[in-house]
Scaffold this motif. Structure first.
Motif, PDB file in Angstrom:
ATOM      1  N   ARG A  81      -0.439  -3.214  -0.206  1.00 49.85           N
ATOM      2  CA  ARG A  81      -1.132  -4.280  -0.947  1.00 49.85           C
ATOM      3  C   ARG A  81      -2.156  -3.682  -1.912  1.00 49.85           C
ATOM      4  O   ARG A  81      -2.269  -4.125  -3.055  1.00 49.85           O
ATOM      5  CB  ARG A  81      -1.818  -5.242   0.011  1.00 49.85           C
ATOM      6  CG  ARG A  81      -0.881  -6.184   0.704  1.00 49.85           C
ATOM      7  CD  ARG A  81      -1.619  -7.067   1.681  1.00 49.85           C
ATOM      8  NE  ARG A  81      -0.695  -7.960   2.370  1.00 49.85           N
ATOM      9  CZ  ARG A  81      -0.965  -8.535   3.528  1.00 49.85           C
ATOM     10  NH1 ARG A  81      -2.126  -8.346   4.122  1.00 49.85           N
ATOM     11  NH2 ARG A  81      -0.067  -9.317   4.095  1.00 49.85           N
ATOM     12  N   SER A  82      -2.894  -2.671  -1.440  1.00 54.80           N
ATOM     13  CA  SER A  82      -3.899  -2.060  -2.326  1.00 54.80           C
ATOM     14  C   SER A  82      -3.234  -1.356  -3.505  1.00 54.80           C
ATOM     15  O   SER A  82      -3.752  -1.404  -4.624  1.00 54.80           O
ATOM     16  CB  SER A  82      -4.807  -1.099  -1.546  1.00 54.80           C
ATOM     17  OG  SER A  82      -4.114   0.062  -1.167  1.00 54.80           O
ATOM     18  N   LEU A 142      -0.351  -2.254  -4.860  1.00 60.52           N
ATOM     19  CA  LEU A 142       0.186  -3.300  -5.738  1.00 60.52           C
ATOM     20  C   LEU A 142      -0.914  -4.014  -6.515  1.00 60.52           C
ATOM     21  O   LEU A 142      -0.635  -4.621  -7.552  1.00 60.52           O
ATOM     22  CB  LEU A 142       1.014  -4.301  -4.924  1.00 60.52           C
ATOM     23  CG  LEU A 142       2.284  -3.731  -4.303  1.00 60.52           C
ATOM     24  CD1 LEU A 142       2.954  -4.769  -3.404  1.00 60.52           C
ATOM     25  CD2 LEU A 142       3.248  -3.217  -5.358  1.00 60.52           C
ATOM     26  N   ASP A 143      -2.153  -3.932  -6.031  1.00 61.84           N
ATOM     27  CA  ASP A 143      -3.286  -4.528  -6.741  1.00 61.84           C
ATOM     28  C   ASP A 143      -3.808  -3.645  -7.877  1.00 61.84           C
ATOM     29  O   ASP A 143      -4.658  -4.093  -8.664  1.00 61.84           O
ATOM     30  CB  ASP A 143      -4.442  -4.804  -5.764  1.00 61.84           C
ATOM     31  CG  ASP A 143      -4.156  -5.984  -4.845  1.00 61.84           C
ATOM     32  OD1 ASP A 143      -3.274  -6.801  -5.175  1.00 61.84           O
ATOM     33  OD2 ASP A 143      -4.806  -6.063  -3.784  1.00 61.84           O
ATOM     34  N   LEU A 144      -3.323  -2.411  -7.974  1.00 58.96           N
ATOM     35  CA  LEU A 144      -3.764  -1.531  -9.061  1.00 58.96           C
ATOM     36  C   LEU A 144      -3.331  -2.097 -10.406  1.00 58.96           C
ATOM     37  O   LEU A 144      -2.291  -2.767 -10.497  1.00 58.96           O
ATOM     38  CB  LEU A 144      -3.161  -0.128  -8.885  1.00 58.96           C
ATOM     39  CG  LEU A 144      -3.648   0.693  -7.702  1.00 58.96           C
ATOM     40  CD1 LEU A 144      -2.812   1.963  -7.557  1.00 58.96           C
ATOM     41  CD2 LEU A 144      -5.124   1.038  -7.859  1.00 58.96           C
ATOM     42  N   ARG A 179      -1.279  -3.069   4.562  1.00 56.11           N
ATOM     43  CA  ARG A 179      -2.580  -3.035   3.868  1.00 56.11           C
ATOM     44  C   ARG A 179      -2.584  -2.019   2.729  1.00 56.11           C
ATOM     45  O   ARG A 179      -3.053  -2.310   1.626  1.00 56.11           O
ATOM     46  CB  ARG A 179      -3.694  -2.698   4.865  1.00 56.11           C
ATOM     47  CG  ARG A 179      -4.183  -3.894   5.653  1.00 56.11           C
ATOM     48  CD  ARG A 179      -5.451  -3.572   6.434  1.00 56.11           C
ATOM     49  NE  ARG A 179      -5.230  -2.601   7.503  1.00 56.11           N
ATOM     50  CZ  ARG A 179      -4.783  -2.901   8.706  1.00 56.11           C
ATOM     51  NH1 ARG A 179      -4.486  -4.152   9.016  1.00 56.11           N
ATOM     52  NH2 ARG A 179      -4.629  -1.963   9.613  1.00 56.11           N
ATOM     53  N   ARG A 196       5.000 -10.110  -2.046  1.00 52.16           N
ATOM     54  CA  ARG A 196       4.594 -10.279  -3.451  1.00 52.16           C
ATOM     55  C   ARG A 196       5.771 -10.668  -4.346  1.00 52.16           C
ATOM     56  O   ARG A 196       5.643 -10.729  -5.560  1.00 52.16           O
ATOM     57  CB  ARG A 196       3.973  -8.988  -3.986  1.00 52.16           C
ATOM     58  CG  ARG A 196       2.710  -8.552  -3.281  1.00 52.16           C
ATOM     59  CD  ARG A 196       1.486  -9.308  -3.798  1.00 52.16           C
ATOM     60  NE  ARG A 196       0.289  -8.918  -3.098  1.00 52.16           N
ATOM     61  CZ  ARG A 196      -0.600  -8.034  -3.536  1.00 52.16           C
ATOM     62  NH1 ARG A 196      -0.439  -7.459  -4.709  1.00 52.16           N
ATOM     63  NH2 ARG A 196      -1.649  -7.728  -2.810  1.00 52.16           N
ATOM     64  N   PRO A 250       0.655  -0.508 -10.901  1.00 48.91           N
ATOM     65  CA  PRO A 250       1.182  -0.166  -9.574  1.00 48.91           C
ATOM     66  C   PRO A 250       2.230   0.939  -9.634  1.00 48.91           C
ATOM     67  O   PRO A 250       2.798   1.210 -10.696  1.00 48.91           O
ATOM     68  CB  PRO A 250       1.815  -1.473  -9.087  1.00 48.91           C
ATOM     69  CG  PRO A 250       1.366  -2.521 -10.017  1.00 48.91           C
ATOM     70  CD  PRO A 250       0.967  -1.862 -11.292  1.00 48.91           C
TER      71      PRO A 250
END
Length: 166
Positions: free
Chosen positions: A59-60, A62-64, A56, A89, A67
């Motif tokens: 993932r957060s 990598l969503d920036l 989790r 991903r 990243p």
């Protein structure tokens, strides 16, 4: 290795988070020594040090919009979860993101890629704990606040950081 966006996974709040707080301070000090500015957006909190929490948190990250290039996880299970999230991903570790953990559990040596990790001196940890316990029993001073004890450690460089030599 020259990374300038280095994230951390494993921050925690509350009374039971002393280890996490020490690792956050160590992470911040390492950034400072490397001349890399600390970005609070790159420090991820977790509720526990489990694989799913590493997934989790990664993932957060990598969503920036931008990243991280590297991630330091506060234990090896978080790091294994981070590796999984990167693979989900389509990212390669360490090709696209370097990942390191802490504890040097057996999984670290045999995961793919094998995990770069910080290995605490477990024999010294045990000696310090037993000595402190025996002292506390001998002095019959259960009201004394817990002491902070430090044990040695070493960096075990493996494939996940991209620094491993063949």
């Amino acid at each position: 290795l020259g990374h300038t966006r280095v994230a951390a996974i494993g921050a925690q709040r509350g009374a039971a988070s002393a280890t996490a707080q020490q690792r956050v301070r160590g992470y911040q000090e390492a950034l400072y020594r490397a001349g890399v500015p600390y970005d609070p957006a790159l420090t991820c909190e977790v509720s526990a040090y489990r694989l799913a929490d590493g997934v989790r948190a990664m993932r957060s990250l990598l969503d920036l919009p931008e990243p991280p290039e590297a991630v330091f996880c506060f234990n090896d299970l978080l790091a294994a979860g981070a590796v999984r999230a990167a693979a989900d991903r389509g990212l390669g570790v360490p090709r696209d993101v370097a990942i390191a953990g802490f504890d040097d559990v057996e999984l670290s040596q045999f995961s793919v890629p094998s995990l770069t990790t910080v290995a605490p001196d477990k024999a010294e940890l045990a000696r310090l704990a037993v000595t402190a316990l025996l002292r506390r029993i001998a002095e019959d001073n259960a009201e004394e606040p817990p002491a902070v004890l430090y044990a040695g450690h070493r960096l075990v460089v493996r494939e996940s950081s991209g620094a491993a030599t063949s």
